[in-house]
Design a protein around this motif. Structure first.
Motif, PDB file in Angstrom:
ATOM      1  N   ALA A  62       0.829  -1.206   0.000  1.00  0.00           N
ATOM      2  CA  ALA A  62       0.000   0.000   0.000  1.00  0.00           C
ATOM      3  C   ALA A  62       0.866   1.259   0.000  1.00  0.00           C
ATOM      4  O   ALA A  62       0.633   2.179  -0.788  1.00  0.00           O
ATOM      5  CB  ALA A  62      -0.938  -0.010   1.207  1.00  0.00           C
ATOM      6  N   ASP A  63       1.874   1.288   0.863  1.00  0.00           N
ATOM      7  CA  ASP A  63       2.768   2.446   0.935  1.00  0.00           C
ATOM      8  C   ASP A  63       3.521   2.655  -0.370  1.00  0.00           C
ATOM      9  O   ASP A  63       3.592   3.777  -0.882  1.00  0.00           O
ATOM     10  CB  ASP A  63       3.772   2.290   2.080  1.00  0.00           C
ATOM     11  N   LEU A  64       4.092   1.591  -0.905  1.00  0.00           N
ATOM     12  CA  LEU A  64       4.878   1.693  -2.131  1.00  0.00           C
ATOM     13  C   LEU A  64       4.038   2.111  -3.334  1.00  0.00           C
ATOM     14  O   LEU A  64       4.510   2.815  -4.226  1.00  0.00           O
ATOM     15  CB  LEU A  64       5.578   0.366  -2.427  1.00  0.00           C
ATOM     16  N   ALA A  65       2.780   1.668  -3.370  1.00  0.00           N
ATOM     17  CA  ALA A  65       1.897   1.984  -4.486  1.00  0.00           C
ATOM     18  C   ALA A  65       1.148   3.296  -4.290  1.00  0.00           C
ATOM     19  O   ALA A  65       0.525   3.799  -5.220  1.00  0.00           O
ATOM     20  CB  ALA A  65       0.898   0.843  -4.696  1.00  0.00           C
ATOM     21  N   GLY A  66       1.185   3.822  -3.076  1.00  0.00           N
ATOM     22  CA  GLY A  66       0.464   5.064  -2.814  1.00  0.00           C
ATOM     23  C   GLY A  66      -1.033   4.894  -2.748  1.00  0.00           C
ATOM     24  O   GLY A  66      -1.798   5.766  -3.151  1.00  0.00           O
ATOM     25  N   VAL A  67      -1.461   3.744  -2.241  1.00  0.00           N
ATOM     26  CA  VAL A  67      -2.894   3.475  -2.055  1.00  0.00           C
ATOM     27  C   VAL A  67      -3.122   3.085  -0.602  1.00  0.00           C
ATOM     28  O   VAL A  67      -2.179   2.820   0.134  1.00  0.00           O
ATOM     29  CB  VAL A  67      -3.399   2.359  -3.010  1.00  0.00           C
ATOM     30  N   GLY A  68      -4.352   3.010  -0.196  1.00  0.00           N
ATOM     31  CA  GLY A  68      -4.671   2.662   1.178  1.00  0.00           C
ATOM     32  C   GLY A  68      -4.564   1.168   1.445  1.00  0.00           C
ATOM     33  O   GLY A  68      -4.758   0.347   0.542  1.00  0.00           O
ATOM     34  N   LEU A  69      -4.248   0.837   2.680  1.00  0.00           N
ATOM     35  CA  LEU A  69      -4.189  -0.568   3.080  1.00  0.00           C
ATOM     36  C   LEU A  69      -5.527  -1.252   2.852  1.00  0.00           C
ATOM     37  O   LEU A  69      -5.583  -2.385   2.364  1.00  0.00           O
ATOM     38  CB  LEU A  69      -3.772  -0.694   4.551  1.00  0.00           C
ATOM     39  N   GLU A  76      -6.023   3.024 -12.825  1.00  0.00           N
ATOM     40  CA  GLU A  76      -4.901   3.762 -12.231  1.00  0.00           C
ATOM     41  C   GLU A  76      -4.389   3.068 -10.968  1.00  0.00           C
ATOM     42  O   GLU A  76      -3.182   2.897 -10.786  1.00  0.00           O
ATOM     43  CB  GLU A  76      -5.307   5.193 -11.906  1.00  0.00           C
ATOM     44  N   THR A  77      -5.293   2.655 -10.103  1.00  0.00           N
ATOM     45  CA  THR A  77      -4.908   1.957  -8.871  1.00  0.00           C
ATOM     46  C   THR A  77      -4.225   0.633  -9.199  1.00  0.00           C
ATOM     47  O   THR A  77      -3.187   0.302  -8.630  1.00  0.00           O
ATOM     48  CB  THR A  77      -6.136   1.724  -7.975  1.00  0.00           C
ATOM     49  N   LEU A  78      -4.797  -0.115 -10.125  1.00  0.00           N
ATOM     50  CA  LEU A  78      -4.189  -1.393 -10.517  1.00  0.00           C
ATOM     51  C   LEU A  78      -2.820  -1.173 -11.150  1.00  0.00           C
ATOM     52  O   LEU A  78      -1.897  -1.964 -10.931  1.00  0.00           O
ATOM     53  CB  LEU A  78      -5.093  -2.141 -11.491  1.00  0.00           C
ATOM     54  N   SER A  79      -2.677  -0.106 -11.896  1.00  0.00           N
ATOM     55  CA  SER A  79      -1.399   0.205 -12.523  1.00  0.00           C
ATOM     56  C   SER A  79      -0.327   0.486 -11.475  1.00  0.00           C
ATOM     57  O   SER A  79       0.814   0.016 -11.590  1.00  0.00           O
ATOM     58  CB  SER A  79      -1.559   1.399 -13.460  1.00  0.00           C
ATOM     59  N   LYS A  80      -0.693   1.240 -10.442  1.00  0.00           N
ATOM     60  CA  LYS A  80       0.251   1.535  -9.365  1.00  0.00           C
ATOM     61  C   LYS A  80       0.698   0.260  -8.656  1.00  0.00           C
ATOM     62  O   LYS A  80       1.885   0.059  -8.383  1.00  0.00           O
ATOM     63  CB  LYS A  80      -0.384   2.491  -8.346  1.00  0.00           C
ATOM     64  N   ILE A  81      -0.257  -0.603  -8.352  1.00  0.00           N
ATOM     65  CA  ILE A  81       0.059  -1.870  -7.684  1.00  0.00           C
ATOM     66  C   ILE A  81       0.870  -2.760  -8.615  1.00  0.00           C
ATOM     67  O   ILE A  81       1.850  -3.376  -8.204  1.00  0.00           O
ATOM     68  CB  ILE A  81      -1.237  -2.564  -7.213  1.00  0.00           C
TER      69      ILE A  81
END
Length: 67
Positions: free
Chosen positions: A25-32, A48-53
């Motif tokens: 979550a931290d590395l991807a910039g999304v919530g736990l 966008e969220t899936l791309s970050k992960i």
């Protein structure tokens, strides 16, 4: 691929890389909670969220548009 299958792939890859959920979550910039919801198949995440992960996990995402 449905949301459950997507969650399984993400969870397995994260575990293979030995990354904890909160670190992902931290590395991807999304919530736990977002990571947990995706892995359990209850979230409908944005591309966008899936791309970050995917970037953190080294996964390539492909967008297919059905007409």
């Amino acid at each position: 691929m449905d949301l459950h299958q997507l969650g399984v792939v993400i969870k397995q890859r994260r575990q293979r890389l030995r990354i904890r959920q909160n670190d992902l979550a931290d590395l991807a910039g999304v919530g736990l909670r977002t990571v947990i919801a995706i892995e359990t198949g209850v979230a409908n995440p944005s591309f966008e969220t899936l791309s970050k992960i995917g970037d953190v996990l080294g996964l390539e995402l492909t967008l297919t548009i059905k007409s």
